[in-house]
Motif scaffolding. Structure first.
Motif, PDB file in Angstrom:
ATOM      1  N   ALA A   1      -7.003 -18.485  70.188  1.00 16.17           N
ATOM      2  CA  ALA A   1      -7.769 -19.591  70.780  1.00 16.17           C
ATOM      3  C   ALA A   1      -6.833 -20.408  71.658  1.00 16.17           C
ATOM      4  CB  ALA A   1      -8.398 -20.477  69.713  1.00 16.17           C
ATOM      5  N   ARG A   2      -7.310 -20.790  72.853  1.00 16.27           N
ATOM      6  CA  ARG A   2      -6.536 -21.658  73.736  1.00 16.27           C
ATOM      7  C   ARG A   2      -6.555 -23.082  73.210  1.00 16.27           C
ATOM      8  NH1 ARG A   2      -5.026 -20.408  79.122  1.00 16.27           N
ATOM      9  NH2 ARG A   2      -4.315 -18.235  79.071  1.00 16.27           N
ATOM     10  N   LEU A   3      -5.473 -23.799  73.446  1.00 15.88           N
ATOM     11  CA  LEU A   3      -5.458 -25.221  73.135  1.00 15.88           C
ATOM     12  C   LEU A   3      -6.401 -25.957  74.076  1.00 15.88           C
ATOM     13  CD1 LEU A   3      -1.651 -25.979  72.592  1.00 15.88           C
ATOM     14  CD2 LEU A   3      -3.445 -25.805  70.849  1.00 15.88           C
ATOM     15  N   PRO A   4      -7.069 -26.998  73.611  1.00 21.02           N
ATOM     16  CA  PRO A   4      -7.915 -27.792  74.511  1.00 21.02           C
ATOM     17  C   PRO A   4      -7.060 -28.424  75.612  1.00 21.02           C
ATOM     18  CG  PRO A   4      -8.326 -28.345  72.211  1.00 21.02           C
ATOM     19  CD  PRO A   4      -7.112 -27.488  72.228  1.00 21.02           C
ATOM     20  N   ALA A   5      -7.547 -28.335  76.835  1.00 21.45           N
ATOM     21  CA  ALA A   5      -6.794 -28.901  77.964  1.00 21.45           C
ATOM     22  C   ALA A   5      -6.596 -30.397  77.820  1.00 21.45           C
ATOM     23  CB  ALA A   5      -7.510 -28.573  79.272  1.00 21.45           C
ATOM     24  N   THR A   6      -7.448 -31.036  77.025  1.00 18.35           N
ATOM     25  CA  THR A   6      -7.379 -32.491  76.863  1.00 18.35           C
ATOM     26  C   THR A   6      -6.380 -32.934  75.809  1.00 18.35           C
ATOM     27  OG1 THR A   6      -9.204 -32.341  75.282  1.00 18.35           O
ATOM     28  CG2 THR A   6      -9.775 -32.782  77.589  1.00 18.35           C
ATOM     29  N   LEU A   7      -5.728 -31.986  75.155  1.00 17.14           N
ATOM     30  CA  LEU A   7      -4.790 -32.360  74.098  1.00 17.14           C
ATOM     31  C   LEU A   7      -3.629 -33.157  74.670  1.00 17.14           C
ATOM     32  CD1 LEU A   7      -4.271 -31.934  71.029  1.00 17.14           C
ATOM     33  CD2 LEU A   7      -2.822 -29.999  71.675  1.00 17.14           C
ATOM     34  N   GLY A   8      -3.400 -34.329  74.111  1.00 13.98           N
ATOM     35  CA  GLY A   8      -2.367 -35.205  74.637  1.00 13.98           C
ATOM     36  C   GLY A   8      -1.026 -35.009  73.957  1.00 13.98           C
TER      37      GLY A   8
ATOM     38  N   ARG B   1       1.838 -16.848  51.515  1.00 20.74           N
ATOM     39  CA  ARG B   1       1.083 -17.163  52.730  1.00 20.74           C
ATOM     40  C   ARG B   1       0.280 -15.949  53.209  1.00 20.74           C
ATOM     41  NH1 ARG B   1       4.323 -19.126  58.070  1.00 20.74           N
ATOM     42  NH2 ARG B   1       5.382 -17.126  57.681  1.00 20.74           N
ATOM     43  N   GLN B   2      -0.968 -16.188  53.616  1.00 22.76           N
ATOM     44  CA  GLN B   2      -1.878 -15.137  54.057  1.00 22.76           C
ATOM     45  C   GLN B   2      -2.166 -15.190  55.556  1.00 22.76           C
ATOM     46  OE1 GLN B   2      -3.381 -12.740  51.843  1.00 22.76           O
ATOM     47  NE2 GLN B   2      -1.806 -13.532  50.466  1.00 22.76           N
ATOM     48  N   VAL B   3      -1.737 -16.256  56.227  1.00 27.36           N
ATOM     49  CA  VAL B   3      -1.979 -16.431  57.663  1.00 27.36           C
ATOM     50  C   VAL B   3      -0.684 -16.920  58.300  1.00 27.36           C
ATOM     51  CG1 VAL B   3      -3.341 -17.601  59.435  1.00 27.36           C
ATOM     52  CG2 VAL B   3      -4.377 -17.085  57.210  1.00 27.36           C
ATOM     53  N   ARG B   4      -0.265 -16.284  59.388  1.00 30.29           N
ATOM     54  CA  ARG B   4       0.897 -16.769  60.130  1.00 30.29           C
ATOM     55  C   ARG B   4       0.441 -17.215  61.514  1.00 30.29           C
ATOM     56  NH1 ARG B   4       4.359 -12.651  59.888  1.00 30.29           N
ATOM     57  NH2 ARG B   4       3.482 -11.696  61.759  1.00 30.29           N
ATOM     58  N   LEU B   5       0.844 -18.415  61.911  1.00 27.51           N
ATOM     59  CA  LEU B   5       0.443 -18.974  63.202  1.00 27.51           C
ATOM     60  C   LEU B   5       1.623 -18.949  64.170  1.00 27.51           C
ATOM     61  CD1 LEU B   5      -1.638 -22.072  62.017  1.00 27.51           C
ATOM     62  CD2 LEU B   5      -2.371 -19.715  62.383  1.00 27.51           C
ATOM     63  N   SER B   6       1.336 -18.573  65.399  1.00 29.96           N
ATOM     64  CA  SER B   6       2.326 -18.577  66.468  1.00 29.96           C
ATOM     65  C   SER B   6       1.772 -19.330  67.670  1.00 29.96           C
ATOM     66  CB  SER B   6       2.672 -17.148  66.896  1.00 29.96           C
ATOM     67  OG  SER B   6       3.146 -16.388  65.812  1.00 29.96           O
ATOM     68  N   VAL B   7       2.650 -19.866  68.465  1.00 29.19           N
ATOM     69  CA  VAL B   7       2.282 -20.582  69.693  1.00 29.19           C
ATOM     70  C   VAL B   7       2.798 -19.770  70.866  1.00 29.19           C
ATOM     71  CG1 VAL B   7       2.479 -22.735  70.985  1.00 29.19           C
ATOM     72  CG2 VAL B   7       2.481 -22.777  68.478  1.00 29.19           C
ATOM     73  N   ASP B   8       1.893 -19.324  71.708  1.00 25.50           N
ATOM     74  CA  ASP B   8       2.273 -18.455  72.813  1.00 25.50           C
ATOM     75  C   ASP B   8       1.988 -19.171  74.128  1.00 25.50           C
ATOM     76  OD1 ASP B   8       3.252 -16.267  74.086  1.00 25.50           O
ATOM     77  OD2 ASP B   8       1.492 -15.016  73.785  1.00 25.50           O
ATOM     78  N   SER B   9       3.042 -19.369  74.924  1.00 19.53           N
ATOM     79  CA  SER B   9       2.904 -20.082  76.191  1.00 19.53           C
ATOM     80  C   SER B   9       3.756 -19.402  77.240  1.00 19.53           C
ATOM     81  CB  SER B   9       3.345 -21.542  76.023  1.00 19.53           C
ATOM     82  OG  SER B   9       3.553 -22.154  77.265  1.00 19.53           O
ATOM     83  N   ARG B  10       3.236 -19.357  78.475  1.00 20.49           N
ATOM     84  CA  ARG B  10       4.035 -18.752  79.544  1.00 20.49           C
ATOM     85  C   ARG B  10       5.297 -19.566  79.795  1.00 20.49           C
ATOM     86  NH1 ARG B  10       0.109 -19.959  84.761  1.00 20.49           N
ATOM     87  NH2 ARG B  10       0.058 -22.221  84.573  1.00 20.49           N
TER      88      ARG B  10
ATOM     89  N   ILE C   1      -2.956 -20.399  70.618  1.00 20.16           N
ATOM     90  CA  ILE C   1      -2.609 -20.300  69.203  1.00 20.16           C
ATOM     91  C   ILE C   1      -3.011 -18.909  68.727  1.00 20.16           C
ATOM     92  CG2 ILE C   1      -2.990 -21.212  66.890  1.00 20.16           C
ATOM     93  CD1 ILE C   1      -1.488 -23.117  68.716  1.00 20.16           C
ATOM     94  N   ILE C   2      -2.079 -18.208  68.119  1.00 22.81           N
ATOM     95  CA  ILE C   2      -2.305 -16.854  67.637  1.00 22.81           C
ATOM     96  C   ILE C   2      -2.240 -16.873  66.114  1.00 22.81           C
ATOM     97  CG2 ILE C   2      -1.432 -14.479  67.599  1.00 22.81           C
ATOM     98  CD1 ILE C   2      -0.297 -14.998  70.379  1.00 22.81           C
ATOM     99  N   ALA C   3      -3.284 -16.401  65.472  1.00 25.01           N
ATOM    100  CA  ALA C   3      -3.353 -16.346  64.007  1.00 25.01           C
ATOM    101  C   ALA C   3      -3.385 -14.895  63.561  1.00 25.01           C
ATOM    102  CB  ALA C   3      -4.593 -17.081  63.499  1.00 25.01           C
ATOM    103  N   ASN C   4      -2.373 -14.489  62.829  1.00 25.73           N
ATOM    104  CA  ASN C   4      -2.397 -13.182  62.197  1.00 25.73           C
ATOM    105  C   ASN C   4      -2.870 -13.382  60.764  1.00 25.73           C
ATOM    106  OD1 ASN C   4      -1.867 -10.667  60.988  1.00 25.73           O
ATOM    107  ND2 ASN C   4      -0.161 -10.266  62.379  1.00 25.73           N
TER     108      ASN C   4
END
Length: 576
Positions: A542-549, A440-449, A481-484
């Protein structure tokens, strides 16, 4: 070396001699290891240092000592670490030497020097140090034994070999074991992964060891099992710390590997292997008696590079390998992490269009581009690549199922190595992570308060999932969404797509990777004490779209890399 001994042939003489030959291009520098002297000493009669050193470079049918019928090779470059001369029509050269010199041949394209059958270390040099390493230094690790009088002829064997214009090189930096257990890690983590490699040779850009130079022999034998020639330069942890300065600081390195700086050619590429760590002597404030140092190329090396480049056509690819970076993102001013005389080095490459350089030292992964504004004297910018450390975070972290430290780097990249692919005078690199699933060359993380709050109340997350989903619907607008992109740089472009929606451009942001922050925080007991997450140069957000259901969404991040290729990562994002 006295000024009178440095005079040697003029640059014009070097060019004329090179043109008269035709064996090929090559590079070299002060070499080390008397026992590995190139097929040396064909006569017992001794020449004096004042008269200089002379010898023959010859084509060897056996690849070893000169036999009847082995003819001299014209136009091959030979050096004492400063002057560079080309052999005459009979393969003979003459160079000035002092009583502490290393003479070496610069391997030309289409030929190979002898190679140690166990360690695969190339043997292309002769150490002239009649008195050996000074006993008064009290070296902890063995230095140079007295070499005695200079032989009447110091000869170098070359054997012809096919060298395709397209080939690969394994790039290591900072394997840096400080114990036998960490040598085990190198064997299990990266050496076994290279079994059956088609690379033509490998190299290590310094910090081969972490101060304990007695481990050289074991590590070299393990690296030798990869089965390809392996070139090395020293780092700030490869010193003889008892030395008062640069002089004598590489005595053990010279004995084991050869010259601290040198050069060689393969196909259409010329490799400059340089020692840019200027030792300043012992620093009592540092652990283990380690010394102070700065990034600097000494005058002999600058002259050596100038003299080599004078004999290399402009259409060849020049690959420079150093330990300390030309520049780095963590601290672009610190003299111990940047080449302090970069301007002098750059000036040697005026008009050259085909160049690249590699370094290590910082245990980060970085890409830099130097143009005219930074003093690069060519219309084509110079690419400098700081390589991922084999040891990552100095072999810190929890152990995997093999008992090997996970060792994620402080900028969030996994530990690992790189492959350099060269075709003529063009090149690319690719990163090989040591432990990532499916490379794997990209690791994704989800960062939320909201995740941060959940951690505070000790919600039952599985290890490694603290920066993933599910997330609450109300948290969507505050979630990033954080992409390293492990080997990303200034030219990398990154986009995020959720399901089949239009891609969203991600923003490069200098910040610590929260994933590795979390890993370090949860593993303090098995982490080297100085390790902490540092701002990374290859993170995109990148922030998640506010409209994401609500529901489970496929998030795909695609990165167009520094070389125009594509790497990607995905995650299943659950919105409750």
């Amino acid at each position: 070396m006295a000024e009178s001994e440095r005079s040697g042939p003029s640059r014009r003489d070097v060019l004329i001699a090179a043109a008269a030959g035709g064996a090929a291009m090559a590079l070299a520098a002060p070499a080390g290891a008397a026992e590995a002297s190139a097929a040396a000493a064909t006569s017992a009669a001794a020449a004096t240092s004042a008269a200089g050193v002379t010898g023959v470079v010859f084509e060897s049918a056996s690849g070893a000592a000169r036999q009847p019928g082995d003819k001299g090779l014209a136009g091959v470059l030979v050096s004492n670490g400063r002057e560079v001369v080309a052999t005459d029509s009979d393969g003979r050269y003459t160079l000035p030497v002092s009583d502490e010199s290393v003479v070496f041949v610069i391997k030309p394209a289409g030929y190979m020097t002898p190679v140690d059958p166990v360690t695969q270390l190339p043997r292309f040099h002769y150490i002239h140090q009649p008195a050996g390493s000074p006993a008064a230094l009290g070296l902890t690790f063995e230095g140079i034994a007295p070499t005695g009088p200079l032989p009447a002829s110091v000869d170098f064997a070359l054997k012809s070999q096919e060298e395709p214009k397209a080939f690969e090189v394994v790039l290591f930096t900072d394997p840096q074991p400080e114990s036998d257990a960490e040598v085990d890690f190198i064997r299990e983590d990266v050496v076994d992964a290279l079994a059956g490699t088609t690379a033509k040779f490998g190299l290590t850009a310094g910090d081969i060891m972490f101060d304990d130079l007695s481990l050289y022999d074991r590590l070299n034998r393990i690296i030798g099992t990869i089965g390809i020639p392996w070139y090395n330069i020293g780092g700030n942890h490869d010193f003889n710390f008892e030395a008062p300065g640069r002089k004598y600081s590489r005595e053990t390195f010279k004995r084991v590997f050869g010259p601290p700086h040198y050069a060689f050619a393969y196909a259409d590429a010329v490799f400059l292997m340089l020692d840019d760590v200027e030792y300043k002597g012992t620093n009592p404030a540092k652990p283990h008696g380690a010394g102070a140092y700065e990034g600097r190329l000494d005058p002999d090396q600058l002259a050596f590079v100038k003299n080599v480049l004078a004999a290399v056509p402009q259409d060849k690819l020049i690959v420079a390998v150093l330990h300390i970076p030309l520049q780095n993102y963590l601290d672009d001013q610190g003299p111990d992490v940047n080449l302090t005389n970069r301007a002098e080095f750059f000036a040697l490459f005026e008009g050259r269009r085909f160049t690249v350089s590699f370094s290590g030292h910082t245990h980060t992964t970085e890409h830099h581009y130097f143009g005219e504004a930074e003093g690069w004297p060519s219309p084509v910018p110079h690419h400098h690549h700081v390589l991922t450390a084999v040891s990552g975070s100095w072999w810190s972290g929890p152990y995997d199922h093999r008992g090997v430290a996970v060792a994620d780097s402080r900028d969030g990249s996994p530990n690992g190595f790189h492959i350099l692919s060269i075709d003529g005078n063009s090149y690319t690199t690719r990163f090989v992570p040591a432990k990532e699933p499916n490379q794997r060359q990209v690791r994704l993380s989800v960062d939320s308060r909201f995740h941060r709050a959940d951690k505070e109340v000790k919600r039952d997350f599985r290890p490694g999932q603290l920066l993933s989903s599910p997330i609450a619907l109300a948290a969507v607008p505050a979630t990033t969404i954080i992409a390293n992109v492990f080997d990303g740089g200034p030219k990398t472009k990154v986009t995020m797509r959720i399901g089949k929606a239009a891609p969203i451009e991600m923003t490069r942001k200098t910040m610590p990777d929260p994933f590795v922050e979390d890993v370090f925080a949860r593993n303090e007991a098995v982490k080297k004490p100085w390790i902490k997450a540092e701002p990374s140069s290859h993170v995109w957000v990148a922030r998640l779209p506010a409209t994401l259901g609500p529901g489970t969404h496929r998030v795909t991040v695609e990165a167009v890399t520094e070389y125009g290729g594509s790497v990607s990562g995905t995650l299943a994002l659950e919105v409750a």
